[in-house]
Design an enzyme around this catalytic site. Structure first.
Site, PDB file in Angstrom:
ATOM      1  N   LYS A 194     -10.713 -12.543   0.096  1.00 55.09           N
ATOM      2  CA  LYS A 194      -9.695 -11.191  -0.234  1.00 55.09           C
ATOM      3  C   LYS A 194      -8.577 -11.941  -0.758  1.00 55.09           C
ATOM      4  O   LYS A 194      -8.082 -12.763  -0.120  1.00 55.09           O
ATOM      5  CB  LYS A 194      -9.980 -10.236   0.934  1.00 55.09           C
ATOM      6  N   SER A 238     -10.158  -1.013   1.843  1.00 56.78           N
ATOM      7  CA  SER A 238      -9.519  -1.959   0.693  1.00 56.78           C
ATOM      8  C   SER A 238     -10.477  -3.320   0.246  1.00 56.78           C
ATOM      9  O   SER A 238      -9.964  -3.847  -0.917  1.00 56.78           O
ATOM     10  CB  SER A 238      -8.147  -2.253   1.027  1.00 56.78           C
ATOM     11  N   SER A 250     -10.888  -1.177   6.414  1.00 55.19           N
ATOM     12  CA  SER A 250     -11.001  -1.792   5.116  1.00 55.19           C
ATOM     13  C   SER A 250     -12.050  -2.929   4.895  1.00 55.19           C
ATOM     14  O   SER A 250     -12.395  -3.331   4.082  1.00 55.19           O
ATOM     15  CB  SER A 250      -9.478  -2.323   4.671  1.00 55.19           C
TER      16      SER A 250
END
Lengths: 484, 469
Positions: free
Chosen positions: B72, B147, B171
């Site tokens: 990420k 996210s 997330s």
């Protein structure tokens, strides 16, 4: 109407830890800009602070020395504001639960002891330094040095218990002596390792309500503090006399102009939005930790002074000077231990030693002459091995070379002449050389005796045992008298 | 194929890391429309793969040799950009590695690229990145969740073996649920946060997104543990998670929080959850109802506390030392205002403003302090419930993946998509989202398991059972 000032001081001290408060960067002063910086103190994204244990230890030490309550659980908080020298946009400080609360410092003004209460002692990180007018900064440009970012600070907030610039000075000097004794800060105000802001208001004498206060910043020495406070007292008094109101504001001391100046309101109207620092866990300080710190505490200046007066029969004034600096006091005590003579040790340390330190601008640690050196010298004097004049010269050489005194004396053939036959010869020679002065003395001119003594001393290169010489010279001169 | 099978193939010389990496790179190319990656570390990954192949040949490879990981893009990795999907960090290269990445690299994991996300991990749909929205591999008209949507999409589309995400309010779990994969949010303090660009420090936790529960265990095994650079990472022993996968669920007590099965829950999600309950009962677990009475305050408390921390965490992006700086400015203040106004997107600005407001003088007690009190109550609810049962079973999200743009202009409905996940972050507990079924359109639906602090083992044991056919 007569007014009295009410003053509270906020003192920041830079702690003399080896590394910064939340990372392992060095805290050394004076390095090239931005060379003592890592991702943590530069506040890069993703990094986390890790507390330096030494900072807690130092805070507890100061807390104990000022009789504070030590909070068993202390919490760091973020103080948020934007400034280019604050790379995270917040300063990690303490808010609700600082390390120490509710203590006091005893000060002495004109022989009277007075307690100044301490509100709180909290730890925080220093910010970087904005450089506006340095040699390599172009006009209109500001550069930032992050070396100072994360240097540990303790902020010590006093209650408004200070009623004159003199008391403020006494508080600061007491405080500085204390932090130096505790070896947590070098106390150097000019270099900024000890900084002081003042809150000051006036009130009619005899009343208790507090007036509107101003905060004074930018005072870089003890004398700035005294001058700035004295100025602010007269400024506020004049305003009040004229029936005007004091504006609550931050004012900066301008030492060049000798006045305080208002800082624009915009620059300090911050809402710091304090909240607990989520990147650090609360610091638990158990009683064992406090006990251990207490056990390791040095004797504090006031106690040491009292002990010196009692143990060594010193005057208050001498004890005061000897205990001003912990290292000097320790040096003195070491000399006493080795020489066994406190009075003489005090005379030498207060006289020759302090003079030498002042002349050389040395600290006591820089001296090549250890307490053992001085004690050996005092023993030589006491045993009659050398006289005082030679002792002083020996001391001077000792400071430079670090040689032991007996070695210096042996090398230079300086040992005292105690042999009466040798002395007698010298005396006879001087009497023979100086018939006029001898006659004058014998005619009752006592003053000439000193000259004759000096002559003999010169002949013996100052090595004559003075007591023995005096006796002998008088005897010889008197003998001559009798013959008439 | 799970990682264990993959390692077997590597061991048997049926394939190589280079081959594997090339295959993933081809998948990434094929799925470029999904926008899962912000950038791909093609050369570095292949070079690393060759190195690991040599290590395998010598028999000195690490535990994760052959694991190709998407990272990420809010995790610091030396020599690569770390953008957080934001203009304000468009050119930022971290000079250090996140602790988790260092640990993974030590065990010979291969990083294949940085995955897309909601800007600064603030969002539930991965639509707010300056690099554009991530699309769901199951249905590209739909969001991948957020996210960590890029990580979820990459794993689901077979672009990497596993990916790392971060979970502040759901997330990791919510995108895992939307993409039909496994997402683990470890206990707060189980994994070091050093190197994770903070959104809300007291909630953030890094965790794996994987195809199987077993793979999740493999990764946690490596990244878990204390870290001298993170004071909030807890020094408790890291158990053997592979062993936990073998545990039987017979006799385990599983709680269904009554408050999670009421209004707002999609009936198809409820159906899938009911089937999961049946499966667990049939497998020998005892399923009982429990109560988490303060659940309804959780979303509000979360958005106060998380945004408060965010407003402070994002203060460092001021255009001074790195990142985006607005041009044509005449003063310091203007530099700040313009750089931040132009550098941050709307959702980030919304959260900064909200967080600044709740911390302001005069509002702190009404918002921040009260929300902290709610946090304590929520935590108390979980403690009480988890005294009666070994873990909780809930939906991960109230619905399957919604459509792109569906909620982008309606922050409140977007925030409510985290309704089942945020409480877990308030309480700091470990939770796992595991695929439990699909709706009528074939959209994945995840079940969330929540356990006691540092009891990821129970999550793996139960998760493994739920995932197995």
């Amino acid at each position: 109407m007569p007014y009295e000032p009410v003053i509270g001081l906020e003192v920041h001290i830079q702690l003399s830890t080896v590394s910064k408060i939340f990372c392992s960067c060095s805290t050394r002063f004076g390095a090239a800009p931005n060379t003592q910086v890592c991702p943590v103190c530069a506040g890069l994204p993703g990094v986390l602070p890790v507390l330096n244990r030494k900072v807690v230890e130092f805070a507890v030490r100061l807390g104990l020395a000022t009789q504070c309550h030590i909070n068993r659980k202390a919490v760091f908080a973020r103080k948020n504001y934007f400034y280019p020298d604050l790379p995270k946009g917040y300063q990690i400080s303490q808010f609700d639960l600082p390390f120490c609360q509710d203590g006091k410092i005893d000060i002495e003004v004109e022989g009277k002891v007075k307690a100044i209460r301490i509100n709180r002692i909290h730890a925080e990180e220093d910010a970087g330094k904005s450089m506006h007018a340095e040699t390599y900064v172009a006009a209109g440009e500001t550069l930032v040095d992050l070396n100072r970012c994360g240097v540990p600070l303790l902020e010590v907030v006093s209650e408004p218990d200070i009623f004159s610039p003199q008391e403020a000075h006494a508080y600061l000097s007491c405080f500085r002596r204390l932090v130096r004794y505790l070896e947590i800060c070098d106390g150097n105000m000019e270099e900024g390792s000890l900084r002081c802001d003042a809150n000051i208001s006036l009130r009619p004498v005899g009343t208790t309500a507090l007036g509107v206060k101003t905060e004074i910043k930018n005072m870089n020495s003890f004398s700035h503090v005294e001058k700035a406070l004295a100025y602010e007292i007269s400024r506020q008094a004049e305003l009040l006399e004229r029936g005007e109101r004091i504006v609550q504001e931050t004012r900066l001391w301008n030492d060049g102009r000798g006045i305080t100046e208002s800082m624009r309101a915009k620059e300090f109207s911050h809402d710091y939005r304090y909240f607990p620092e989520p990147d650090l866990v609360p610091v638990e300080i158990d009683s064992q930790w406090i006990d251990r710190t207490r056990a390791e505490m040095p004797e504090l200046p006031a106690a040491k002074r009292q002990r010196f007066i009692g143990d060594y029969s010193l005057s208050t004034a001498d004890a005061e000077v000897l205990t001003e600096d912990r290292r000097l006091a320790e040096y003195f005590e070491a000399v006493v231990r080795e020489s066994g003579d406190a009075r003489t040790a005090a005379t030498w340390v207060l006289g020759e030693l302090l003079r030498a330190l002042n002349e050389r601008k040395h600290t006591i640690e820089q001296l090549r002459a250890t307490p053992a050196h001085l004690a050996a010298l005092l023993k030589l004097v006491a045993a009659g091995g050398i006289n005082r004049a030679i002792a002083r010269e020996t001391f001077a050489i000792m400071l430079e070379s670090g040689q032991m005194p007996d070695e210096i004396i042996r090398e230079r053939g300086w040992s005292q002449i105690n042999d009466s036959q040798v002395l007698e010869k010298a005396v006879d020679a001087v009497i023979a050389e100086c018939p006029d002065e001898t006659a004058a003395f014998r005619n009752g001119k006592e003053k000439v005796f000193g000259f004759l003594m000096g002559q003999v001393m010169r002949r013996t290169r100052g090595q004559a045992n003075p007591q023995q010489l005096e006796q002998l010279l008088r005897q010889k001169l008197d003998d001559g008298n009798k013959r008439y | 194929m799970d990682f264990a099978a993959l390692q077997q193939q590597l061991c048997d010389r049926q394939t190589t890391c280079v081959e594997l990496t090339e295959r993933y790179l081809a998948k990434i190319e094929k799925g470029v429309h999904l926008n899962a990656f912000i950038f791909v570390m093609r050369d570095q990954a292949l070079q690393r793969a060759a190195e690991v192949d040599r290590k395998i040949a010598k028999g000195v490879a690490g535990r994760l040799a052959g694991m190709v990981i998407g990272v990420k893009d809010n995790l610091a990795l030396t020599n690569t950009l770390t953008t957080c999907g934001s203009r304000i960090l468009h050119n930022f290269v971290a000079p250090y590695d996140a602790t988790v990445l260092r640990k993974l690299a030590q065990e010979d994991a291969i990083f294949i690229g940085k995955t897309n996300l909601d800007e600064f991990a603030m969002g539930s749909s991965s639509e707010t990145s300056i690099f554009g929205a991530v699309k769901n591999p199951i249905d590209p008209q739909r969001v991948a969740g957020g996210s960590s949507g890029g990580s979820a999409a990459a794993v689901a589309a077979g672009m990497c073996t596993a990916a790392l995400g971060s979970d502040t309010g759901g997330s990791i779990r919510q995108p895992a649920s939307f993409c039909g994969i496994v997402g683990l949010k470890p206990t707060y303090g189980r994994v070091s946060r050093y190197g994770l660009f903070a959104y809300a420090s007291s909630f953030d936790q890094i965790g794996p997104l994987t195809r199987t529960v077993g793979d999740s265990a493999h990764i946690l095994q490596v990244i878990a543990g204390c870290d001298p650079q993170d004071s909030t990472a807890v020094d408790t022993a890291v158990p053997d998670y592979q062993q936990a996968l073998q545990r039987s669920i017979v006799g385990l007590k599983i709680g269904l929080p009554r408050e999670y099965f009421t209004t707002g829950l999609d009936p198809q999600v409820e159906t899938v959850l009911n089937k999961t309950v049946e499966k667990l009962r049939n497998g020998g677990a005892q399923v009982v109802e429990v109560s988490l009475p303060h659940s309804r305050y959780a979303v509000a408390a979360y958005y106060i506390l998380a945004t408060a921390e965010a407003s402070s965490n994002l203060e460092r992006y001021d255009g001074m030392r790195y990142g985006y700086r607005a041009g044509h400015v005449r003063s310091l203040e203007e530099t700040y205002v313009k750089s931040r106004s132009q550098g941050f997107g709307d959702e980030v600005k919304r959260r900064i403003m909200l967080g600044t407001y709740v911390l302001s003088a005069g509002y702190y007690d009404a918002y921040y302090r009260r929300a902290q009190q709610v946090r304590t109550l929520v935590k108390g609810d979980f403690d009480a419930a988890l005294e009666q049962v070994d873990c909780l079973l809930t939906p991960t999200a109230p619905t399957p993946a919604f459509c792109l743009h569906e909620k982008l202009d309606d922050p409140l409905s977007m925030y409510l998509s985290d309704i089942y996940t945020v409480s877990v972050n308030l309480a700091g507990l470990p939770a796992l989202s595991v695929p439990a079924g699909t709706d009528s359109k074939g959209l994945p639906i995840g079940a969330q398991l929540i356990a006691r602090p540092f009891d990821e083992e129970t999550l793996f044991a139960v998760g493994q059972f739920v995932q197995n056919p």
